[in-house]
Write an enzyme that holds these catalytic residues in place. Structure first.
Site, mmCIF file in Angstrom:
data_model
loop_
_atom_site.group_PDB
_atom_site.id
_atom_site.type_symbol
_atom_site.label_atom_id
_atom_site.label_comp_id
_atom_site.label_asym_id
_atom_site.label_seq_id
_atom_site.Cartn_x
_atom_site.Cartn_y
_atom_site.Cartn_z
ATOM 1 N N TYR A 119 7.011 -3.768 1.585
ATOM 2 C CA TYR A 119 6.399 -4.391 2.765
ATOM 3 C C TYR A 119 6.502 -5.907 2.652
ATOM 4 O O TYR A 119 6.221 -6.478 1.601
ATOM 5 C CB TYR A 119 4.923 -3.982 2.866
ATOM 6 C CG TYR A 119 4.208 -4.611 4.039
ATOM 7 C CD1 TYR A 119 4.113 -3.954 5.261
ATOM 8 C CD2 TYR A 119 3.642 -5.885 3.935
ATOM 9 C CE1 TYR A 119 3.473 -4.533 6.349
ATOM 10 C CE2 TYR A 119 3.004 -6.471 5.020
ATOM 11 C CZ TYR A 119 2.924 -5.794 6.217
ATOM 12 O OH TYR A 119 2.298 -6.363 7.292
ATOM 13 N N GLU A 207 6.943 -8.780 10.971
ATOM 14 C CA GLU A 207 6.545 -7.774 9.987
ATOM 15 C C GLU A 207 7.732 -6.877 9.675
ATOM 16 O O GLU A 207 8.353 -6.337 10.586
ATOM 17 C CB GLU A 207 5.393 -6.920 10.531
ATOM 18 C CG GLU A 207 4.906 -5.901 9.513
ATOM 19 C CD GLU A 207 3.782 -5.027 10.069
ATOM 20 O OE1 GLU A 207 3.989 -4.395 11.123
ATOM 21 O OE2 GLU A 207 2.705 -4.988 9.452
#
Ligand code: ADP
Ligand code: MG
Length: 399
Positions: A119, A207
């Site tokens: 991530y 993101e």
């Protein structure tokens, strides 16, 4: 403003960031054409909606056993059948709410042999006033859940805007991802490119979830979400053109077309006010009188008749609205102009709920006369307290 995954990937590609090949598709035929341009033999068909959690999402029309909004396909025929099943149907994910979102676009992309998922995101951290990178080895899953249950697995690295991105920021990202050797170098480079993209495009957030390590040792962006600072969009016409209004709240889209600041709320008293401060005060005083506002709406300092009419229509298109309170201070905008707008709009939309109007400022008497002679059941108010009491009473009486 948000954009679709395929658009975000197109933008990030311009900054040299590694992304598997792929093409958007609006029809089953386009999906097949897209797949034919890819090397295969593994493809991925991805629903393009402005919401995450698509992989684990469910199609409302297809029953609980159907696959979600991100599907692997091992042949062109499989791409075709998945596309046929997804297009036009409604995908419900943890981010869409129960109503879900209709899938009108797909993205057909290369299937990747995944070794591990990570991530990586970048956002404006309001607390520190800096761009922050949020990094975790726990990719591919809901990051809020990771933050809640294992916060130690999330590292935040803030970048001082005066200093800009420095090599040590890149090393910190690669270290937090626990990468070594060439992958470590790739992560440093990616962090730098991402910062360049973020600054150059005036992003609010980028993101990447997941960022993946492939079986053959490359770091690739598999999924990305991007949002932009609306105040800077005028500097990026190409980004602005990526806006997909079908993904946004229709009333807020309509409001933004007329340059009105409108936010839908849960109450039943529609408010039309000029100036954000006065709008806040109006909402407060409605609450003080025991009712709740249905919206925040600031028509702005220089509103004209057309703007007032548009605002009125937007308020009335909300079925929850049981009464309207107009509270305008006519400074730059004159009260008679406002009154004309209110009368015109009320006539045009066939006003079916009580309307209380409080006007103050330039040409106030002229304005009040226009309202009084309009033949419409408009309730005039003397001041803000009076106005709030009257609209709350009118709504209670009508209920
Ligand atoms: P969402 O976050 O909306 O569920 P993702 O694009 O992150 O959508 O997809 C969900 C999962 O599907 C990913 O975590 C990854 O495991 C898998 N996936 C997505 N794209 C690909 C791809 N191109 N190749 C292989 N697997 C993929
Ligand atoms: Mg994802």
């Amino acid at each position: 403003m948000n954009i679709h995954e395929y658009q975000a990937k197109e933008l990030l590609t311009r900054f040299g960031i590694g992304i598997p090949a792929g093409y958007p598709a609006l029809t089953v035929e386009e999906a097949v054409e897209a797949a034919k341009k890819l090397p295969g033999p593994l493809y991925v068909v991805k629903a393009q909606i402005h919401a995450g959690g698509r992989g684990k999402g469910k199609f409302q029309e297809l029953g609980p056993d159907a696959k979600g909004g991100v599907r692997l396909a091992d042949s062109i025929e499989a791409v075709e059948s998945h596309s046929r099943e997804m297009l036009g149907n409604t995908l419900v994910t943890i981010q869409t709410g129960d109503a879900g979102k209709q899938v009108n676009r797909l993205y057909i992309t290369d299937g990747v042999d995944i070794e591990k998922e990570y991530y990586l995101s970048m956002l404006v951290d309001r607390k520190t006033g800096r761009i922050a990178m949020v990094v975790s080895t726990e990719g591919g899953m809901d990051i809020e859940e990771v933050a809640h249950s294992t916060p130690e697995k999330i590292t935040t690295i803030a970048i001082d805007p005066a200093e800009g991105f420095q090599p040590h920021h890149g090393r910190a990202v690669a270290f937090a991802l626990k990468l070594t050797g060439d992958l470590n170098k790739q992560a440093q480079k990616l962090a730098k490119q991402l910062y360049e993209a973020f600054s150059a495009l005036d992003c609010a957030m980028i993101e990447i979830n997941p960022l993946v390590e492939t079986k053959d040792g490359n770091l690739l962006v598999l999924d990305t979400k991007m949002s932009f600072d609306s105040n800077a969009l005028y500097r990026h016409k190409d980004v602005e053109a990526m806006r997909d209004e079908t993904e946004e709240d229709p009333m807020e889209v309509e409001a933004s077309k007329h340059d009105l600041a409108y936010i839908k709320l849960d109450g039943n008293i529609g408010c039309m006010v000029n100036g954000a401060g006065l709008a806040m005060a109006t909402m407060d005083i409605i609450k003080l009188n025991g009712a709740f506002p249905a919206n925040f709406l600031d028509v702005g300092g220089g509103a004209n008749k057309e703007k007032v009419t548009a605002a009125f229509k937007i308020i009335l298109s909300d079925p929850a609205v049981k009464g309207i309170l107009v509270n305008i201070f006519g400074g730059i905008m004159k009260c008679d102009i406002i009154a004309e707008g209110i009368v015109a709009a009320a006539k045009e939309v066939n006003l079916s709920v009580p309307l209380v109007v409080r006007l103050e400022g330039t040409n106030v008497q002229k304005g009040k006369d226009i309202l009084a002679n309009s033949g419409l059941p408009i309730v005039p108010a003397e001041d803000l307290g009076d106005a709030a009491k009257k609209i709350v009473a009118e709504v209670k009486q009508a209920a």
